[in-house]
Write a protein that holds these residues in place. Structure first.
Motif, short mmCIF file in Angstrom:
data_model
loop_
_atom_site.label_atom_id
_atom_site.label_comp_id
_atom_site.label_asym_id
_atom_site.label_seq_id
_atom_site.Cartn_x
_atom_site.Cartn_y
_atom_site.Cartn_z
N UNK A 139 0.82 -1.22 0.00
CA UNK A 139 0.00 0.00 0.00
C UNK A 139 0.85 1.26 0.00
N UNK A 140 2.17 1.11 0.09
CA UNK A 140 3.05 2.26 0.04
C UNK A 140 3.52 2.78 1.39
N UNK A 141 3.22 2.08 2.47
CA UNK A 141 3.69 2.52 3.79
C UNK A 141 5.17 2.20 3.96
N UNK A 142 5.88 3.10 4.57
CA UNK A 142 7.30 2.90 4.85
C UNK A 142 7.42 2.11 6.15
N UNK A 143 7.57 0.80 6.03
CA UNK A 143 7.62 -0.06 7.21
C UNK A 143 8.88 0.15 8.06
N UNK A 144 9.88 0.81 7.51
CA UNK A 144 11.07 1.09 8.32
C UNK A 144 10.75 2.10 9.43
N UNK A 145 9.64 2.80 9.30
CA UNK A 145 9.22 3.79 10.31
C UNK A 145 8.10 3.28 11.20
N UNK A 146 7.77 2.01 11.06
CA UNK A 146 6.64 1.44 11.78
C UNK A 146 7.08 0.30 12.69
N UNK A 147 6.25 0.00 13.66
CA UNK A 147 6.48 -1.12 14.57
C UNK A 147 5.16 -1.84 14.84
N UNK A 148 5.27 -3.11 15.16
CA UNK A 148 4.13 -3.85 15.69
C UNK A 148 4.23 -3.78 17.21
N UNK A 149 3.08 -3.66 17.85
CA UNK A 149 3.04 -3.56 19.31
C UNK A 149 1.97 -4.51 19.83
N UNK A 150 2.11 -4.90 21.12
CA UNK A 150 1.11 -5.77 21.73
C UNK A 150 0.88 -5.38 23.18
N UNK A 151 -0.29 -5.76 23.64
CA UNK A 151 -0.66 -5.56 25.04
C UNK A 151 -1.45 -6.77 25.50
N UNK A 152 -1.02 -7.36 26.57
CA UNK A 152 -1.75 -8.51 27.11
C UNK A 152 -3.05 -8.00 27.74
N UNK A 153 -4.13 -8.80 27.61
CA UNK A 153 -5.42 -8.37 28.14
C UNK A 153 -5.89 -9.25 29.29
N UNK A 154 -5.23 -10.40 29.52
CA UNK A 154 -5.68 -11.28 30.58
C UNK A 154 -6.96 -11.99 30.19
N UNK A 155 -7.53 -12.70 31.11
CA UNK A 155 -8.78 -13.40 30.85
C UNK A 155 -9.79 -13.04 31.93
N UNK A 156 -11.03 -13.25 31.64
CA UNK A 156 -12.07 -12.95 32.61
C UNK A 156 -12.95 -11.82 32.14
N UNK A 157 -13.84 -11.39 33.00
CA UNK A 157 -14.79 -10.34 32.61
C UNK A 157 -14.09 -9.01 32.38
N UNK A 158 -14.69 -8.20 31.52
CA UNK A 158 -14.13 -6.87 31.19
C UNK A 158 -14.27 -5.93 32.36
#
Length: 181
Positions: free
Chosen positions: A162-181
Motif C-alpha cells: 500500500x506504500x507505507x514505509x515499514x522502516x518507520x513502523x512497529x508492531x506492538x502488543x498488550x496482554x489483556x488477561x482473561x475474565x470479565x471486562x
C-alpha cells in the motif's frame, strides 16, 4: 454493548447507517499527519465504504457517540488466533485529548477478554506522537521483528504494497488477561 463513562460519551457497535461517518472520522483524523509532513497519509482516500460495511456487519467496529448522538471516534479490529488486531483507531481532531481513544481501546480489550483472547496487537508509526508513544502509555510494547508471526509478516507485506514505509513502523502488543471486562 452500550456503555457510558464520565466523558459523556457512549460506546457501542457501529450501525450500517454510520459507514460514511466512520470514513469521515478517518479522513479528519488523518489530517494531523499533514502537520508533520506526512502529506501522503493526510491526502489518502478513506477506507472503501463496502469494506467498512463488512466490518460493521461483522461487529468489528466500536464507535464513541457524544450526548448529542454524534459519532466522534471509532476503533476497528479483527480477531486473530491469540488476540485482536487493531486495524484502525481514530478520533475527530476536535475531540482529541479527552481519552476517547484510550476508552475505545479498553472496549476492545474487554471484548478480547470475553472472547478468551490473550492480547491486542497493532501496527503503528514508531515516532509519531499519537502513534507508538501514545500506545506505550496505554500499556503496549514493541514486538521485535524476529518475533513477528506469519500473519504479522503478511500484514507488513500488505502495508508495503500500500506504500507505507515499514522502516518507520512497529508492531506492538498488550496482554489483556482473561475474565470479565
Amino acid at each position: 454493548m452500550q456503555t457510558q463513562d464520565s466523558l459523556s460519551v457512549t460506546f457501542r457497535f457501529a450501525a450500517l447507517r454510520e459507514a460514511e461517518l466512520i470514513r469521515a472520522i478517518e479522513y479528519d483524523a488523518a489530517q494531523r499527519f499533514a502537520d508533520i509532513d506526512m502529506v501522503g497519509i493526510a491526502s489518502a482516500r478513506p477506507m472503501d465504504v463496502d469494506f467498512v460495511r463488512r466490518k460493521i456487519r461483522a461487529s468489528e467496529i466500536v464507535i464513541a457517540v457524544d450526548r448529542d448522538a454524534h459519532c466522534v471516534g471509532f476503533v476497528m479490529f479483527v480477531q486473530m488466533a491469540a488476540g485482536f488486531y487493531i486495524e484502525e483507531l481514530d478520533v475527530l481532531r476536535a475531540w482529541a485529548g479527552r481519552r476517547i481513544g484510550a476508552a475505545l481501546m479498553e472496549r476492545v480489550a474487554g471484548l478480547a477478554r470475553t472472547a478468551g483472547a490473550q492480547r491486542l496487537v497493532l501496527s503503528t508509526f514508531r515516532e509519531v506522537p499519537w502513534n507508538a508513544p501514545y500506545y506505550r502509555r496505554l500499556g503496549f510494547s514493541v514486538i521485535a521483528d524476529a518475533n513477528l508471526d506469519e500473519r504479522l509478516r503478511a500484514l507488513r507485506a500488505a502495508h508495503v504494497a500500500r506504500g507505507l514505509d515499514e522502516s518507520k513502523r512497529v508492531f506492538m502488543r498488550r496482554e489483556v488477561g482473561v475474565g470479565p471486562a
